[in-house]
Design an enzyme around this catalytic site. Structure first.
Site, short mmCIF file in Angstrom:
data_model
loop_
_atom_site.label_atom_id
_atom_site.label_comp_id
_atom_site.label_asym_id
_atom_site.label_seq_id
_atom_site.Cartn_x
_atom_site.Cartn_y
_atom_site.Cartn_z
N HIS A 20 -3.35 -5.76 2.79
CA HIS A 20 -2.95 -5.79 4.20
C HIS A 20 -3.54 -7.06 4.82
CE1 HIS A 20 -1.56 -1.61 4.61
NE2 HIS A 20 -2.59 -1.23 3.89
N CYS A 40 0.79 -1.21 0.00
CA CYS A 40 0.00 0.00 0.00
C CYS A 40 0.83 1.29 0.00
CB CYS A 40 -0.97 -0.04 1.18
SG CYS A 40 -2.43 0.94 0.89
N1 GLN Z 1 -2.04 6.74 2.50
C1 GLN Z 1 -2.22 5.91 1.36
C2 GLN Z 1 -3.64 5.95 0.81
O1 GLN Z 1 -4.49 6.34 1.45
C3 GLN Z 1 -1.85 4.46 1.71
C4 GLN Z 1 -2.76 3.86 2.72
C5 GLN Z 1 -2.25 2.52 3.26
O2 GLN Z 1 -1.05 2.23 3.32
N2 GLN Z 1 -3.17 1.68 3.72
O3 GLN Z 1 -3.88 5.55 -0.26
#
Ligand code: GLN
Length: 252
Positions: free
Chosen positions: A202, A100
């Site tokens: 995740h 992510c």
């Molecule tokens: N901040 C990034 C987004 O919102 C990644 C989010 C994350 O790592 N879950 O897309």
């Protein structure tokens, strides 16, 4: 199950204090256990803000996910103190898993929903633009990289929509059958470029996807020892957990 093989692998965990959403740290525990069960030692070195990372001596790199706030805190350090050496090592085949927010910063740039643009390392020919809504939920995806019928399961929560270019033959890691994936439009999930993997999954992703964990370990062994054979593990609980998500959220 434990065999002694005297093989050692070194993993660099980038920004463990800043990028650790939804138990991303659990991916390190999984890689370490899957090594131990084969008599392989996994040495883990962390590198965060202002800390150097010896990518030349590394066999694996892991980078988790984080909110826009965490990404803003680290992207300059990532660019200046880790970027060039990491890109060189990954271009040379260093296996890498990024989740992510970490995945986004390995692309060309990430533009947040407030319009702030964070340059990425450009390892992945990919770019990310945040939307006004978040892409949240369980994901099931077909992953031919891991086998003909192989699937990946996990949980996603991101505002960023990632689009892949074509440089160097970059490919999506998987095709979603449930969930949003990279952008909610083209069914692509994640990216693969050489031995570098990006994903929005995740969970953490590896405990329920042992095939991806072993793909990374095999690439690391191949590069370090010239042979990547891994003894087969039973994976009873891993496969049950995987199946329960695939059956519950997969398209009927
Ligand atoms: N901040 C990034 C987004 O919102 C990644 C989010 C994350 O790592 N879950 O897309």
């Amino acid at each position: 199950m434990s065999k002694t093989s005297n093989r050692t692998l070194t993993l660099i965990h980038l920004y463990p204090d800043l990028l650790n959403l939804y138990g991303d740290r659990g991916n390190i525990i999984t890689l370490r256990r899957r090594c131990e069960w084969r008599g392989i030692t996994l040495q883990v070195h962390s590198a965060s803000l202002g800390e150097k990372a010896a990518f030349d001596d590394a066999d694996l790199v892991f980078m988790g996910g984080g909110s826009d706030r965490e990404q803003t805190l680290l992207f300059q350090d990532f660019q200046q103190h880790k970027g060039p050496a990491l890109v060189e090592a990954a271009e040379g085949g260093l296996p890498l898993l990024s989740v992510c927010g970490g995945y986004q910063l390995l692309g060309l740039y990430y533009r947040t929903h407030t319009g702030e643009e964070m340059p990425g390392l450009g390892l992945f020919d990919a770019w990310t633009e945040a939307g006004s809504t978040r892409l949240i939920g369980n994901v099931v995806a077909q992953a031919p990289l891991l086998g003909e019928q192989a699937t990946l399961v996990g949980f996603e929560n991101h505002s960023g929509r990632t689009f892949l270019g074509s440089r160097g033959g970059i490919q999506p890691l998987a095709q979603v059958t449930a969930g949003f994936g990279n952008n909610g439009d083209d069914q692509g999930e994640g990216a693969v470029y050489k031995n570098a993997v990006g994903t929005y999954l995740h969970g953490p992703v590896l405990p329920k996807n042992p095939a991806l964990a072993d793909w990374l370990l095999s690439k690391a062994l191949e590069r370090r020892y010239g042979g990547g054979s891994l003894s087969t593990l039973q994976d009873t609980w891993e496969n049950r957990a995987h199946l329960s998500v695939a059956q519950r959220f997969g398209k009927k």
